[in-house]
Enzyme design. Structure first.
Site, PDB file in Angstrom:
ATOM      1  N   CYS A 107       0.630  -1.441  -0.134  1.00 36.06           N
ATOM      2  CA  CYS A 107       0.423   0.130   0.319  1.00 36.06           C
ATOM      3  C   CYS A 107       0.478   0.949  -0.050  1.00 36.06           C
ATOM      4  O   CYS A 107       0.722   2.244  -0.731  1.00 36.06           O
ATOM      5  CB  CYS A 107      -1.255  -0.186   1.423  1.00 36.06           C
ATOM      6  SG  CYS A 107      -0.051  -0.580   2.393  1.00 36.06           S
ATOM      7  N   HIS A 166      -1.571   1.246   7.343  1.00 38.55           N
ATOM      8  CA  HIS A 166      -1.974   0.753   6.287  1.00 38.55           C
ATOM      9  C   HIS A 166      -1.965   2.927   4.967  1.00 38.55           C
ATOM     10  O   HIS A 166      -2.339   3.336   6.432  1.00 38.55           O
ATOM     11  CB  HIS A 166      -3.391   0.313   5.801  1.00 38.55           C
ATOM     12  CG  HIS A 166      -3.890   0.715   4.491  1.00 38.55           C
ATOM     13  ND1 HIS A 166      -3.877  -0.204   3.714  1.00 38.55           N
ATOM     14  CD2 HIS A 166      -5.387   1.029   4.026  1.00 38.55           C
ATOM     15  CE1 HIS A 166      -3.805  -0.035   2.237  1.00 38.55           C
ATOM     16  NE2 HIS A 166      -5.450   0.512   2.621  1.00 38.55           N
TER      17      HIS A 166
END
Length: 1294
Positions: free
Chosen positions: A49, A304
């Site tokens: 990510c 994330h």
């Protein structure tokens, strides 16, 4: 830098790689097209990510993108030649070009970065390792610069992103200036102790660091230590300014990392003029606007990344987000803005007044203690008289407007934040026509006014160029508003990197809404070919996915019998298959059937049918011809009955779920009378199986179907029985001991339906397929076979009915012929049997009497029942007796190839992918104690599949694929998976668990008198076996109970403690527990393999009780109700044996420490418990880790010298820290003079501790590793992956 940032948060669901698409029937499903935003996301390889966020930022930097696309094959080479020896191909920029072209032009929801990461030299494991995006930004740019050496693009990264800082040291005595320049790619700004980006920049480039006192500077010109000032300024500003926020820090006191989550604001537009060395250029040269914000969600060890990006070239389709602002808020803002049109009220706005005062100062800042005087000089009135009533103190006003002002120079000066917003009063003095200034003196200043200001222009936002913002979260792209950026100022999810571009950079008109702008033709052609290929794949996939196979049942081939439709001919089942597109309508299907059935006359009705044990049953009729089959719920393998909608062969058919037929086994007595000549269809009598010797009595069974909505009286009438006949249901709750023993045949119990049940339907009576219904006339009780006792009829099997029939040969095979039927008849034999006879003896006798010894040599055969439809049932266990295996005498067993299961095994059917068709499932035998994971592995090995992306599902009551089996570590017996059950092996990982998974242990044979044993009589599953030594968590000191594993429960953390107890009672190990209410159950939490605390508060949620997933719980059943308060302490009390070094068995005592937690309160409680005087008791707390006792002195008190008040010592605090389960020793000094609490076991434990310490001192291995002596309390710690350095491999192009 900070490696593996993704690792910890993967369990919280931050990964967005889960597939939500449909599963293709044949091949792989093509990627879905772009969403409504018309922008393409990037697939997450497991932990990439951070890479995706940075790549999207570079893609939406048009200048970077166009410079990259300007490099052609002459300079970079071709990817096709990268394997050629001696050919230098610049793979990284080529793969980046290809990825950018795919993101811009290919119609897919998300693109893959696999080829790009392969060009980095990363292996498959690198895709799952999380790294820091700031580190990647520097390494990726360095790799690109090395890859482009010798090309025209070798300097474009330096031109776009690199700037220069000049560091100066000025001697305060001679004025000599020493300067040093350094290049920067991004500015790393401090977050700790700062409230905004401007404040951090002010500290970096405006504040001076003084060298004075003991920290002097050696001046080269003065040649001695002098006082000097150090400062830094921006010398060269790049077109793109990258700000890296230092969110992660290290706490040297705690020696651990932590993340700064406090509020840290940053402007949408910033002027860097105050921070630059040269200020002669135009003001626009220093203005930057924000266009990308990379956001980190999570902590310092996991998280994330996603990115907010402004669509500068307007390539996407922006739509207002779902969460719109409330009209009430907009109305309030409008009302606040209206009065600002009156210029005479500008002096009544303190925000405008202070902004004007600061803006007029040459240094653009004002001393905080002089601000009040300057307000009085400007307005002729003080702050207290004019503004304090509505806005409070001036300091509080400045703090509430930290988006407009900031404190600098260690809080001594007030400065403006450099926000170039023409409508804001912060950057310039207010004018009479400024609509954004609140000048209504009757309205107090609201800190939320600044937050509401962007909402005023929401209607015009979509019309403004470059104002479209999108959230690009891996594969997902959503529209957001500009005001949503403020939500990333603080919290666990907050901004991590900021990307600004100069406001001077304007985009040409032809670049707007043109994704092909300046993309090379070869990449455009590649994207077009990919789109054509993808469109073709989608069309083929749609056609394959929407093709269904229907089973059509034609009415002329069926007749209504026993409440269900049966085929007229047994050779032909009356059904035909039809392949059809479910996107077509019901009318199209009807027309297609008309064309294929040329002889059909009259109306045609299509009714959804289902094959049940009793036969075919009809449900809902498809009446709307304009509805597609998909909308009508028609899927593959659906059954459709084609008829006229009224009758079949002259009989009216009842449709609907309420009329579902139930197949019952109607049992009638047979007293040796002549058989019914029409016996055959569905009739299975003992006479047919070979008759009775000497014409003895018996029972005959007949399978009959009845509508589920039929009453029991209607069933009796349909059977042709008189009203005085009795209908009985087999009594399945009787104990096995009630059946006959010895050599007799045995007995079975039947419950008589009362007269009131005659008006109840079969559904209401819960009668289901396969249930037996005994029909008795009053004269039947004249026989010794039947005995009526109350409402229970006992049927005794006569001694001359002790036999089993064994059949060998093809069962139900095709091909007629009388000779074959005679052959099958010769292959049947009756074997004398009793209830106690082993089934292996039955099989052996049958083989001998059938003379099959030579034919079956070396082959394995087993005995199996056959149901009424001819389907083979699971093999019987030959290790059991006839009675224990549940085999009825006077029935038929078939000798079939295959192994017979052992008593500890289960015979299961299974299929892969979907619910099995009749006879198409596969068989497997597994141990009852094997786990679901082991069973799944065995099934996969049986069919030759491998991999971990599989899980098991059960079939629901409709014989369709049901819910997944979530607990893969539970045994089959714990999950109550029965013999003959069908499981489905389904592709894909188990669905994510949103519940706590808690292990439950049973407390058995406690030595106290307030809890009872939870050792129940289980006869089957074996899930309460005693855990081996070392596997069971030991109880705390003083509690001699054993622990047994009861299984695991999964429950939401929002559930209450009462809900948890209720769910624990549903475990197989606790099904026989007699617990009146949950208050008769105590739940312990186990920590460090010891009892830690009692969970209390029936209505408290598990989240409030702070129960993490994976916690071990211990359950005790109590004799009395228990509702412990928050300060109640349950201690284990042991009274010393007078004159001996030992104690009586422990007792539990609940001590209320709510008001008084001193030793005196505990002593009083114990004295009341034993009926003794408090002064005669001596108390001590046992320390099991040290094998020692700590004496609790007589209410020790501390006297305060000032107030002369006594301060009682609390046992809940230091040094005792008394908690649930602690052992308290008690000595009665009236009869026991021994004040020493040590026992012989304690001395032996102390000796082991000394030996262990001696071994450690000598460098030997601690004895604790061998399980000797106490072990250190260690909680469950999660192992982390080792941090791996981030690197990108680049070829040599110099």
């Amino acid at each position: 830098m900070f490696g593996n940032l993704f690792e910890e948060e993967e369990e919280e669901g931050f990964s967005s790689t889960s597939s939500r698409g449909r599963v293709a029937k044949g091949g792989d499903e093509p990627p879905p097209p772009r969403g409504r935003s018309n922008l393409c996301g990037i697939k997450n390889q497991g932990g990439t990510c951070y890479l995706n966020s940075l790549l999207q930022t570079l893609l939406f930097t048009p200048e970077f993108r166009e410079e990259l696309f300007s490099l052609g094959a002459a300079e970079l080479g071709c990817l096709e030649d990268k394997e050629e020896p001696g050919v230098k191909v610049r793979v990284i920029p080529l793969e980046l070009q290809k990825l950018f072209a795919s993101l811009l032009l290919v119609d897919q929801q998300s693109a893959s970065t696999a080829n790009l990461t392969n060009s980095f030299g990363w292996n498959s494991s690198e895709g799952t390792n999380q790294h820091d995006v700031q580190e990647l930004n520097r390494i990726l740019f360095s790799a690109l610069e090395h890859s482009l050496v010798g090309t025209t693009g070798s300097t474009f990264i330096h031109q776009l992103y690199h700037g220069t800082i000049v560091n100066s040291i000025v001697c305060k005595e001679c004025g000599n200036v020493s300067q040093r320049q350094e290049d920067f790619l991004d500015l790393t700004v401090c977050v700790c102790g700062m409230s905004s980006l401007e404040e951090a920049l002010w500290n970096m480039f405006v504040e001076e660091e003084m060298f004075e006192g003991s920290n002097l500077y050696r001046c080269a010109q003065c040649d001695r230590l002098v006082t000097a000032a150090k400062s830094a300024k921006l010398k060269k500003l790049p077109p793109f300014m990258t700000m890296s926020l230092l969110r992660f820090s290290f706490d040297f006191a705690k020696c651990e990392r932590y993340k700064e989550t406090g509020r840290y604001s940053f402007p949408l537009t910033i002027n860097l003029l105050p921070f630059c060395e040269e200020t002669d250029a135009e003001d626009s040269d220093y203005c930057y606007e924000l266009f990308s914000v990379i956001i980190h969600k999570g902590g310092c060890y996991g998280g994330h990344y996603h990115v907010y990006i402004r669509d500068i070239d307007q390539l996407g389709q922006w739509e207002p987000p779902e969460e719109e602002c409330k009209p009430k808020t907009q109305k309030k803002v409008t009302e606040e803005v209206k009065p600002t049109c009156e210029p005479k009220l500008q002096e009544d706005d303190p925000l405008s007044v202070i902004a004007a005062i600061i803006a007029q100062e040459p240094s653009k800042s004002v001393l905080a203690d002089q601000l009040g005087q300057k307000i009085m000089d400007k307005l002729g009135s003080s702050w207290s008289k004019k503004f304090r009533k509505h806005y409070g103190p001036i300091g509080k006003f400045l703090q509430s407007h930290n988006d407009a002002f900031m404190l600098v120079s260690n809080g001594t000066r007030v400065a403006l934040k450099a926000i170039a917003n023409p409508s804001s009063p912060v950057t310039k003095p207010p004018g009479p026509a400024k609509p954004a200034t609140n000048s209504d003196p009757s309205t107090p200043s609201d800190p939320r006014a600044a937050e509401q200001q962007p909402e005023l222009d929401q209607k015009s936002e979509p019309e403004q160029k470059g104002s479209h913002w999108f959230d690009l979260n891996d594969s997902t792209v959503t529209s957001i508003r500009e005001s949503d950026i403020e939500k990333q100022f603080q919290g666990k999810e907050s901004a991590y990197m900021l990307f600004y571009r100069k406001t001077q950079l304007h985009r040409p008109t032809e670049a707007l809404n043109n994704p092909q702008y300046k993309i090379p033709l070869n990449l455009i052609q590649m994207a077009q070919e990919e789109n054509i290929k993808m469109q073709k794949m989608r069309e083929e996939f749609e056609a394959t996915s929407n093709t269904v196979v229907l089973r059509l049942h034609l009415a002329p081939s069926y007749r209504l019998e026993y409440g269900a439709l049966q085929p007229i001919s047994k050779e032909q089942n009356g059904s035909t298959t039809l392949t059809f597109d479910r996107r077509k309508t019901v009318g199209d299907l009807r027309l297609d059937i008309y064309q294929k059935q040329e002889l059909w006359e009259g109306d045609m009705a299509l009714t959804v049918a289902r094959s049940l044990p009793a036969g075919l049953h009809l449900y809902n009729t498809l009446t709307d011809d304009n509805v597609s089959l998909y909308s009508a719920g028609i899927c593959t393998n659906s059954d459709l009955f084609v008829w006229n909608g009224r009758e079949v062969c002259g009989a009216t058919v009842l449709t609907g779920a309420e009329w579902e037929p139930v197949l019952l086994n109607v049992v009638r007595p047979n007293f040796g009378e002549d058989e019914d000549p029409e016996e055959g269809d569905g009739l299975e009598s003992v006479e047919e199986r070979g008759g009775f010797e000497n014409g003895g009595p018996g029972l005959k069974r007949e399978a009959r179907g009845f509508a589920g909505a039929s009453t029991l009286g209607e069933v009796r009438e349909a059977l042709g029985e008189p009203e005085e006949s009795l209908l009985c249901q087999e009594h399945k709750g009787g104990k096995r001991e009630e059946q006959g023993t010895g050599e007799g045949g045995g007995a079975s119990g039947w419950r008589v339906f009362p007269p009131g049940d005659m008006q109840r339907t079969l559904k209401e009576l819960s009668l289901k397929d396969g249930d037996a219904l005994l029909v008795l006339e009053p004269q039947s009780f004249d026989s010794s076979m039947f005995a009526l006792n109350g409402d229970v009829v006992t049927v005794t099997t006569p001694s001359d009915c002790r036999w089993l029939q064994v059949e060998f040969g093809p069962h139900g095979g095709e091909g007629g012929g009388g000779e074959r039927e005679k052959e099958e008849e010769r292959r049947k034999i009756k074997v004398p049997a009793t209830g106690n006879m082993l089934l292996c003896e039955v099989k052996q006798r049958a083989i001998e009497e059938l003379q099959l010894q030579e034919q079956l040599t070396g082959a394995q055969y087993c005995l199996r029942h056959v149901d009424c439809t001819g389907k083979l049932l699971p093999p019987v266990c030959e290790e059991l007796s006839v009675r224990d295996a549940g085999v009825r005498l006077m029935t038929t067993l078939t000798l079939c190839p295959g192994n017979a299961p052992k008593a500890s095994q289960l015979f299961l059917h299974f299929s892969v992918g979907s619910a099995p068709s009749a006879g198409m499932e596969m068989d497997i035998m597994v141990e009852k104690t094997c786990t679901v994971k082991e069973c799944l592995k065995a099934m996969l090995e049986a069919v030759g599949l491998d991999g971990t992306c599989w899980h098991l599902r059960r079939l629901d009551w409709c014989e369709e694929v049901g819910e997944p089996i979530m607990d893969e570590d539970a045994s089959l017996s714990e999950l109550k998976i029965n013999n003959g059950e069908t499981l489905v092996v389904t592709e894909g990982q188990l669905p994510p668990k949103g519940f706590l998974k808690l292990s439950v242990w049973l407390c058995l044979n406690p030595s106290n008198n307030s809890a009872v044993s939870m050792d129940f009589n289980h006869t089957d599953n074996g899930h309460t076996d005693v855990v081996a030594a070392g596997d069971s968590p030991p109880l705390g000191a003083g509690n001699t109970a054993e622990l047994r594993s009861a299984g695991q429960v999964e429950i939401s953390d929002e559930a209450t403690l009462e809900d948890l107890k209720t769910q624990v009672l549903t475990l197989p190990a606790l099904q026989d527990a007699c617990v009146p209410t949950t208050a008769f159950m105590r739940v312990w939490q186990l920590e460090g393999r010891r009892l830690a605390r009692i969970l209390r508060g029936q209505q408290l949620t598990l989240k409030k009780l702070k129960l993490p997933s994976g916690t071990d719980l211990c359950v005790q059943q109590l004799l009395t109700e228990e509702d412990l308060g928050p300060k109640d302490v349950m201690v284990s009390v042991r009274m010393g044996v007078p004159g001996e070094r030992g104690f009586y068995p422990p007792e539990e005592l609940v001590w209320d420490a709510t008001r008084d937690s001193s030793p005196r309160s505990l002593r009083t409680c114990l004295a009341a418990h034993y009926g003794l005087s408090p002064d005669s008791l001596l108390l001590a707390k046992h320390q099991p880790d040290k094998h020692a006792w700590e004496e609790i002195s007589n209410w020790s008190q501390q006297v305060s010298k000032k107030k002369k008040k006594r301060k009682a010592e609390s046992l809940l605090g230091a040094p005792f820290h008394l908690k649930d389960g602690d052992t308290i020793g008690v000595k009665n000094l009236l009869i026991d003079n021994n004040r020493d609490f040590l026992t012989l076991e304690d001395e032996q434990g102390q000796q082991r501790l000394r030996e262990q310490a001696e071994q450690c001192r000598k460098g030997g291995q601690a004895a604790g590793s061998e399980g000797v002596g106490p072990q250190k309390k260690t909680g469950p710690t999660k192992s982390r992956k080792p941090e791996v350095a981030l690197s990108i491999n680049v070829g040599v192009f110099r």
